[in-house]
Motif scaffolding. Sequence first.
Motif, PDB file in Angstrom:
ATOM      1  N   GLU A 137       0.821  -1.213   0.000  1.00 34.70           N
ATOM      2  CA  GLU A 137       0.000   0.000   0.000  1.00 34.70           C
ATOM      3  C   GLU A 137       0.851   1.258   0.000  1.00 34.70           C
ATOM      4  O   GLU A 137       0.446   2.287  -0.570  1.00 34.70           O
ATOM      5  N   GLY A 175       0.187   4.185  -2.696  1.00 37.29           N
ATOM      6  CA  GLY A 175      -0.562   5.216  -2.000  1.00 37.29           C
ATOM      7  C   GLY A 175      -0.079   6.609  -2.385  1.00 37.29           C
ATOM      8  O   GLY A 175       0.848   6.780  -3.185  1.00 37.29           O
ATOM      9  N   GLN A 176      -0.700   7.622  -1.805  1.00 36.45           N
ATOM     10  CA  GLN A 176      -0.243   8.985  -2.014  1.00 36.45           C
ATOM     11  C   GLN A 176       1.217   9.092  -1.577  1.00 36.45           C
ATOM     12  O   GLN A 176       1.581   8.699  -0.488  1.00 36.45           O
ATOM     13  N   GLY A 177       2.054   9.619  -2.448  1.00 36.08           N
ATOM     14  CA  GLY A 177       3.466   9.720  -2.141  1.00 36.08           C
ATOM     15  C   GLY A 177       4.265   8.493  -2.507  1.00 36.08           C
ATOM     16  O   GLY A 177       5.490   8.495  -2.374  1.00 36.08           O
ATOM     17  N   LYS A 197       2.731   5.500  -7.709  1.00 35.32           N
ATOM     18  CA  LYS A 197       1.775   6.589  -7.907  1.00 35.32           C
ATOM     19  C   LYS A 197       2.445   7.744  -8.647  1.00 35.32           C
ATOM     20  O   LYS A 197       1.890   8.302  -9.604  1.00 35.32           O
ATOM     21  N   ALA A 198       3.659   8.092  -8.242  1.00 36.58           N
ATOM     22  CA  ALA A 198       4.383   9.182  -8.902  1.00 36.58           C
ATOM     23  C   ALA A 198       4.670   8.851 -10.362  1.00 36.58           C
ATOM     24  O   ALA A 198       4.531   9.708 -11.245  1.00 36.58           O
ATOM     25  N   GLU A 230       1.758   9.334 -12.752  1.00 34.32           N
ATOM     26  CA  GLU A 230       1.376  10.724 -13.006  1.00 34.32           C
ATOM     27  C   GLU A 230       2.470  11.516 -13.711  1.00 34.32           C
ATOM     28  O   GLU A 230       2.288  12.706 -14.001  1.00 34.32           O
ATOM     29  N   ASP A 290      -5.468   2.274  -2.087  1.00 34.90           N
ATOM     30  CA  ASP A 290      -4.525   2.793  -3.072  1.00 34.90           C
ATOM     31  C   ASP A 290      -4.913   4.207  -3.477  1.00 34.90           C
ATOM     32  O   ASP A 290      -6.017   4.676  -3.186  1.00 34.90           O
ATOM     33  N   ALA A 291      -3.990   4.864  -4.180  1.00 32.66           N
ATOM     34  CA  ALA A 291      -4.254   6.182  -4.740  1.00 32.66           C
ATOM     35  C   ALA A 291      -3.959   6.202  -6.235  1.00 32.66           C
ATOM     36  O   ALA A 291      -3.716   7.259  -6.814  1.00 32.66           O
TER      37      ALA A 291
END
Length: 232
Positions: free
Chosen positions: A74, A78-80, A84-85, A88, A170-171
């Motif tokens: 996770e 997750g955010q950060g 995730k990075a 994006e 998750d994000a």
Amino acid sequence: MNFCYLAFFEHAGNGPRTVSPDEIRRLETCLGGLAGLSKAHIYTPAEASDVYNDDGASPMLGLQLYFPSIETLEAAIGQGGALKALSESGDLPSIEGARSSQQAMVNRQFAVPDPRPAETTACSYVVHYPGPAADLNAWLTHYIDNHPPIMARFPGVRELEILTRLDWVDAMPWTRVDAIQRNRIMFDSPEALTEALHSPVREDMRADFGHFPAFEGGNFHYPMATRIIRPS
């Protein structure tokens, strides 16, 4: 037993049908330094034939990331988190507009007679059952008790695993799915996978399929070239 995060991307519309080598290299760099990661598979399409199944083109890209705990999984998504990075960053333009799916799962690994895991590349047969099942406990009990001993008899099989669902946080920007079960068998090459899928063991697999408890949603089988990443 460990935990896996899976993401797959299928061609849609007028978008690319393959992922560029530069994007694969960027993925390798990201995954090679991903905190908490045990290993990763980067999947791209491969060609193999099955006596009974032809589910069309394999996904253009797949990821299977192995973690020792749900917390480390996770954290990565997750955010950060690093994944995730990456999602994006614009560094994976080929998957923009592709049909996406993602799921975190519990991974059960089963012994095979001659594992000899590949150093960096192999070929996997990636299978999933979207569900639902009339009685999920009965369905999984039958599958886990009966199918792996048959699959382990495939000539040339190097790895065998079954994945079942869990709840996760998750994000990520990709579509969440909730397949009731997935499995994966790995071979040295697409040719070795084809040989196995045309062996007498495939007939035993088909016979056991006829005894599965009731379920809906069908099943989907994809041969995938498998690039194996081990964190540095």
